[in-house]
Enzyme design. Structure first.
Site, short mmCIF file in Angstrom:
data_model
loop_
_atom_site.label_atom_id
_atom_site.label_comp_id
_atom_site.label_asym_id
_atom_site.label_seq_id
_atom_site.Cartn_x
_atom_site.Cartn_y
_atom_site.Cartn_z
N HIS A 162 0.83 -1.19 0.00
CA HIS A 162 0.00 0.00 0.00
C HIS A 162 0.87 1.25 0.00
O HIS A 162 1.82 1.36 0.78
CB HIS A 162 -0.92 0.00 1.22
N GLU A 165 1.59 3.39 3.09
CA GLU A 165 2.23 2.62 4.16
C GLU A 165 3.73 2.46 3.85
O GLU A 165 4.37 1.49 4.25
CB GLU A 165 1.52 1.27 4.30
N HIS A 306 2.61 -4.16 6.75
CA HIS A 306 1.65 -3.09 6.51
C HIS A 306 1.65 -2.16 7.72
O HIS A 306 2.36 -2.39 8.69
CB HIS A 306 0.24 -3.68 6.31
N GLU A 365 0.80 -5.60 10.96
CA GLU A 365 0.37 -4.20 10.96
C GLU A 365 1.25 -3.40 11.93
O GLU A 365 1.04 -3.39 13.14
CB GLU A 365 -1.10 -4.10 11.36
#
Length: 395
Positions: A162, A165, A306, A365
């Site tokens: 992404h 990110e 991420h 994450e």
């Protein structure tokens, strides 16, 4: 650093001369037969650079070598045309410098140009790593894989699926850089010796899956697609919320793992800054490159970096193998991140990896807050994920 073979030299002798593990020298010279070195042949010595030095009054090879913890013969090897007994003041000689500090300065806006420069520098200092291009982005940027290690266990780690990110890329590059420093300086990380990891693992790192998107977020739209991306972004030139690739397709929604189900319930039916799945699975070259890499390499485990949430996801439809839970427990212990088995989200790379290979896959994450995370979190995130990085190799 390159040296030229003299009569009687051997790779073993070089390992003693420069206090460098012999296997790293061998791996830095894959086309060289260690048993039959040829005089004048160039040999890569990892973990060193060469510096020009102007001779000062009173300098000798012994004095210069001692100040650098190197023998006189190490300097003679590098300066074979010089007479060490008649150094001329002002003459320029070459001095080896052991690399003991990181090259990657990750606490900055880290775009594709910064990544490419760091990969090139690391490859020069650590020639036992291999740089592969696994595909190209929409705008033709190479998607690069860094490969190292000699083991049978294959581990894949990637970052920046992404665009906003992007902080995951310098974090992953810093982890790699410090692993390389540990190997060449025989220096443990958190008390863990890294050479056994190098010998047991074949490590694949793709630090920037979405280079076009990262550059869009950090540098704004390139002229050739400016009108299109501003239109996709609803007229705004603020791209801080952009997750997709340059065509407005969310690369982590591109994989054939309940893609039809995710597509049916998606609110995005056209290219968008985020969450648009595309017209079919695996239409985007960046996603295709990652799928092909996994199919061709048959990795034993995969980690996708991420942001954000300080948690990680490790299950998919009950297809994950039993060892996933064991690894997840260790990741949770060493990082403090919360382990989550299932989430109501599909079509991601982790989902497809588990479904396709029935091997452990993880979406990590990093950090917490609102994307893009501020660089003020960089150091804290690095320390949190370092344990996960190491555990992914030793477990």
């Amino acid at each position: 650093m390159k040296v030229k073979v003299r009569s009687g030299d051997s790779l073993w002798y070089y390992s003693q001369l420069f206090m460098m593990p012999i296997n790293l020298i061998i791996d830095s010279n894959p086309s060289v037969n260690p048993a039959s070195l040829k005089i004048g042949q160039e040999i890569n010595i990892p973990g060193f650079t060469l510096q020009n030095y102007a001779v000062k009054k009173g300098d000798t090879f012994w004095k210069l070598g001692t100040s650098r913890n190197l023998s006189v013969d190490a300097l003679l090897l590098i300066n074979q045309t010089l007479n060490p007994n008649s150094l001329t003041v002002g003459a320029v000689i070459k001095l080896p410098k052991r690399v003991i500090s990181p090259i990657v300065a990750g606490r900055r806006q880290y775009d594709f140009k910064a990544l490419t420069a760091d990969i090139s520098t690391l490859a020069a200092i650590y020639p036992f790593i291999k740089i592969n291009t696994i595909g190209n982005s929409i705008l033709g940027k190479p998607i690069q894989e860094i490969r190292l290690g000699k083991g049978n266990k294959k581990v894949q780690i990637n970052a920046s699926f992404h665009a906003n990110e992007w902080i995951t890329t310098p974090i992953l590059m810093a982890l790699l850089n410090n692993f390389l420093l540990s190997l060449t300086n025989v220096r443990p990380i958190r008390g863990l010796s890294t050479m056994p990891l190098y010998n047991s693992v074949d490590l694949s790192i793709v630090p920037m899956v979405n280079p076009d998107g990262v550059d869009l977020v950090l540098n704004g739209p390139p002229p050739e697609v400016r009108e299109q991306v501003i239109e996709i972004n609803r007229g705004s030139t603020d791209f801080s919320g952009w997750k997709a690739n340059i065509r407005g397709v969310d690369l982590n929604n591109q994989f054939p793992a309940k893609w039809d189900f995710e597509k049916e319930r998606s609110e995005q039916d056209a290219p968008a800054p985020r969450d648009y799945l595309g017209e079919a699975p695996l239409t985007e070259p960046e996603a295709i490159a990652m799928a092909d890499l996994a199919r061709n390499s048959q990795f034993d485990r995969m980690l996708a970096f991420h942001t954000q949430g300080s948690e990680f996801y490790w299950g998919y439809e009950g297809m994950e193998p039993p060892e996933s839970q064991v690894i997840a427990a260790e990741f949770e212990r060493v990082s403090g991140y919360r382990a989550v088995q299932f989430i109501d989200s599909f079509a991601g790379y982790k989902d497809w990896f588990i479904q396709e290979f029935r091997k452990p896959g993880f979406t990590i994450e990093l950090g917490s807050g609102i994307n893009p995370l501020p660089l003020s979190q960089y150091d804290e995130i690095y320390e949190e994920v370092l344990g996960i990085f190491l555990a992914s190799l030793y477990m």
